[in-house]
Design a protein around this motif. Structure first.
Motif, PDB file in Angstrom:
ATOM      1  N   HIS A   1      45.281  29.240  28.883  1.00 60.26           N
ATOM      2  CA  HIS A   1      44.495  29.718  29.663  1.00 60.26           C
ATOM      3  C   HIS A   1      44.077  29.642  31.028  1.00 60.26           C
ATOM      4  O   HIS A   1      43.224  28.744  30.837  1.00 60.26           O
ATOM      5  N   PRO A   2      44.128  30.175  31.677  1.00 59.64           N
ATOM      6  CA  PRO A   2      43.643  30.030  33.162  1.00 59.64           C
ATOM      7  C   PRO A   2      42.791  29.951  33.192  1.00 59.64           C
ATOM      8  O   PRO A   2      41.897  31.276  32.929  1.00 59.64           O
ATOM      9  N   GLY A   3      41.581  28.763  33.909  1.00 54.78           N
ATOM     10  CA  GLY A   3      40.570  28.620  33.777  1.00 54.78           C
ATOM     11  C   GLY A   3      39.350  30.154  33.771  1.00 54.78           C
ATOM     12  O   GLY A   3      38.413  30.699  33.728  1.00 54.78           O
ATOM     13  N   ALA A   4      39.540  29.894  35.922  1.00 54.42           N
ATOM     14  CA  ALA A   4      39.014  30.909  36.497  1.00 54.42           C
ATOM     15  C   ALA A   4      38.376  32.589  35.953  1.00 54.42           C
ATOM     16  O   ALA A   4      37.580  33.090  36.294  1.00 54.42           O
ATOM     17  N   THR A   5      40.011  32.998  34.660  1.00 54.97           N
ATOM     18  CA  THR A   5      40.006  34.002  34.608  1.00 54.97           C
ATOM     19  C   THR A   5      38.301  34.275  33.970  1.00 54.97           C
ATOM     20  O   THR A   5      38.034  35.164  33.178  1.00 54.97           O
ATOM     21  N   ALA A   6      38.259  32.793  32.356  1.00 57.22           N
ATOM     22  CA  ALA A   6      36.951  32.976  32.123  1.00 57.22           C
ATOM     23  C   ALA A   6      35.215  32.715  32.414  1.00 57.22           C
ATOM     24  O   ALA A   6      34.510  33.340  31.889  1.00 57.22           O
ATOM     25  N   THR A   7      35.614  32.109  33.726  1.00 57.72           N
ATOM     26  CA  THR A   7      34.949  31.597  34.264  1.00 57.72           C
ATOM     27  C   THR A   7      34.266  32.150  35.737  1.00 57.72           C
ATOM     28  O   THR A   7      32.359  32.404  35.833  1.00 57.72           O
ATOM     29  N   GLU A   8      34.914  33.571  35.956  1.00 55.23           N
ATOM     30  CA  GLU A   8      34.685  34.222  37.256  1.00 55.23           C
ATOM     31  C   GLU A   8      33.757  35.453  36.776  1.00 55.23           C
ATOM     32  O   GLU A   8      33.964  35.684  35.141  1.00 55.23           O
ATOM     33  N   PRO A   9      32.935  35.900  37.530  1.00 59.38           N
ATOM     34  CA  PRO A   9      32.130  37.478  37.120  1.00 59.38           C
ATOM     35  C   PRO A   9      32.866  38.570  37.121  1.00 59.38           C
ATOM     36  O   PRO A   9      33.422  38.564  38.121  1.00 59.38           O
ATOM     37  N   ALA A  10      32.649  39.137  35.927  1.00 59.25           N
ATOM     38  CA  ALA A  10      33.308  40.693  35.862  1.00 59.25           C
ATOM     39  C   ALA A  10      32.187  41.844  37.324  1.00 59.25           C
ATOM     40  O   ALA A  10      31.161  41.412  37.672  1.00 59.25           O
ATOM     41  N   VAL A  11      33.303  42.692  37.873  1.00 64.97           N
ATOM     42  CA  VAL A  11      32.658  43.458  38.152  1.00 64.97           C
ATOM     43  C   VAL A  11      33.019  45.259  38.553  1.00 64.97           C
ATOM     44  O   VAL A  11      34.232  45.175  37.911  1.00 64.97           O
ATOM     45  N   LEU A  12      31.537  45.885  37.407  1.00 62.26           N
ATOM     46  CA  LEU A  12      31.991  46.730  37.255  1.00 62.26           C
ATOM     47  C   LEU A  12      30.635  48.032  38.005  1.00 62.26           C
ATOM     48  O   LEU A  12      30.180  47.966  39.076  1.00 62.26           O
ATOM     49  N   ARG A  13      31.225  49.075  38.181  1.00 57.55           N
ATOM     50  CA  ARG A  13      30.971  49.530  39.193  1.00 57.55           C
ATOM     51  C   ARG A  13      30.395  51.176  38.550  1.00 57.55           C
ATOM     52  O   ARG A  13      29.828  52.147  39.113  1.00 57.55           O
ATOM     53  N   SER A  14      30.091  51.232  37.022  1.00 52.18           N
ATOM     54  CA  SER A  14      29.427  52.422  36.608  1.00 52.18           C
ATOM     55  C   SER A  14      28.818  51.747  34.780  1.00 52.18           C
ATOM     56  O   SER A  14      29.530  50.477  34.386  1.00 52.18           O
ATOM     57  N   ASP A  15      28.322  52.608  34.135  1.00 49.97           N
ATOM     58  CA  ASP A  15      28.363  52.425  33.198  1.00 49.97           C
ATOM     59  C   ASP A  15      29.679  52.758  31.925  1.00 49.97           C
ATOM     60  O   ASP A  15      29.638  53.610  31.363  1.00 49.97           O
ATOM     61  N   LEU A  16      29.671  51.444  31.106  1.00 47.23           N
ATOM     62  CA  LEU A  16      30.756  51.105  30.201  1.00 47.23           C
ATOM     63  C   LEU A  16      30.004  52.143  29.045  1.00 47.23           C
ATOM     64  O   LEU A  16      30.901  53.107  28.281  1.00 47.23           O
ATOM     65  N   GLY A  17      29.242  52.751  28.930  1.00 43.56           N
ATOM     66  CA  GLY A  17      28.595  53.469  28.025  1.00 43.56           C
ATOM     67  C   GLY A  17      28.977  55.413  28.011  1.00 43.56           C
ATOM     68  O   GLY A  17      29.302  55.894  27.502  1.00 43.56           O
TER      69      GLY A  17
END
Length: 230
Positions: free
Chosen positions: A155-171
């Motif tokens: 599995h490409p390692g960067a996909t697991a170590t780079e940060p997520a970017v969220l713009r709103s509440d998942l809830g």
């Protein structure tokens, strides 16, 4: 009829959904199983986490988002959760299958003991697949384990170590969260918090972390039912 967009977790490609996809198609739905960049038949393509988010956004392009159920298993919950808020109109539902969920600014490896994985990624650039003995106790037959091991790719390692970017509440998203009990009987804390939202529901499966192999018909039934949720 619903458009199901299915995304498997680490090491796996679209092929992992073959049995589930057949059940959903038999029920009259369209199925779009996604192989993320760098995996399976797309092995060798460079990929970071946002590449995987874009892979999923691209898979939804041309579909009516209001008729789409986005399904993310395991690691794939992280890019699926981000893609769900980037496809314009919200999808009809997001289904997380025993999955991680994105947290803004945090990686897929945040929040759980991952030092050996981080060390492997630092050394090779990849998250190495599990070996057959590591699938023990997950409600899988020897044949199913052999199939998973044979089909897995690093599995490409960067996909697991780079940060997520969220713009709103998942809830705020309409979500079904499927917890596979043989992989732990309680959702991770971030999921438990999100499950307090009245837009999230919890469904438990008495199986291991790879229900598309161990319980494909049951998983397909749950996905089929999720498509009718308001």
């Amino acid at each position: 009829m619903t458009d199901f967009v299915l995304v498997a977790g680490t090491w796996l490609g679209a092929w992992a959904w073959d049995e589930v996809a057949a059940e959903l198609r038999a029920a009259g739905h369209d199925v779009h199983a996604v192989t993320l960049s760098g995996l399976a038949e797309r092995q060798g393509l460079p990929a970071g986490q946002q590449t995987h988010v874009q892979d999923i956004v691209d898979a939804v392009e041309g579909l009516d988002p209001r008729n789409v159920v986005l399904v993310g298993h395991s690691y794939a919950g992280v890019p699926v959760g981000q893609a769900a808020e980037r496809i314009g109109d919200r999808p009809a539902r997001v289904v997380f299958v025993d999955a991680m969920v994105p947290v803004d600014g945090e990686s897929a490896l945040s929040g759980w003991p991952s030092e050996p994985v981080r060390e492997a990624i630092a050394a090779s650039g990849f998250w190495p697949p599990l070996t057959a003995p590591e699938y023990a106790g997950q409600d899988l037959t020897d044949e199913q384990i052999a199939r998973i091991v044979h089909g897995s790719t690093p599995h490409p390692g960067a996909t697991a170590t780079e940060p997520a970017v969220l713009r709103s509440d998942l809830g705020e998203l309409p979500v079904t969260y499927i917890k596979c009990l043989l992989d732990g009987d309680e959702p991770m804390p971030v999921v438990a918090e999100l499950l307090k939202s009245d837009r999230w529901e919890l469904i438990e499966m008495d199986t291991g972390h790879w229900p598309m192999f161990s319980r494909p018909r049951e998983l397909a039934r749950i996905l089929n039912e999720s498509a009718t949720r308001p």
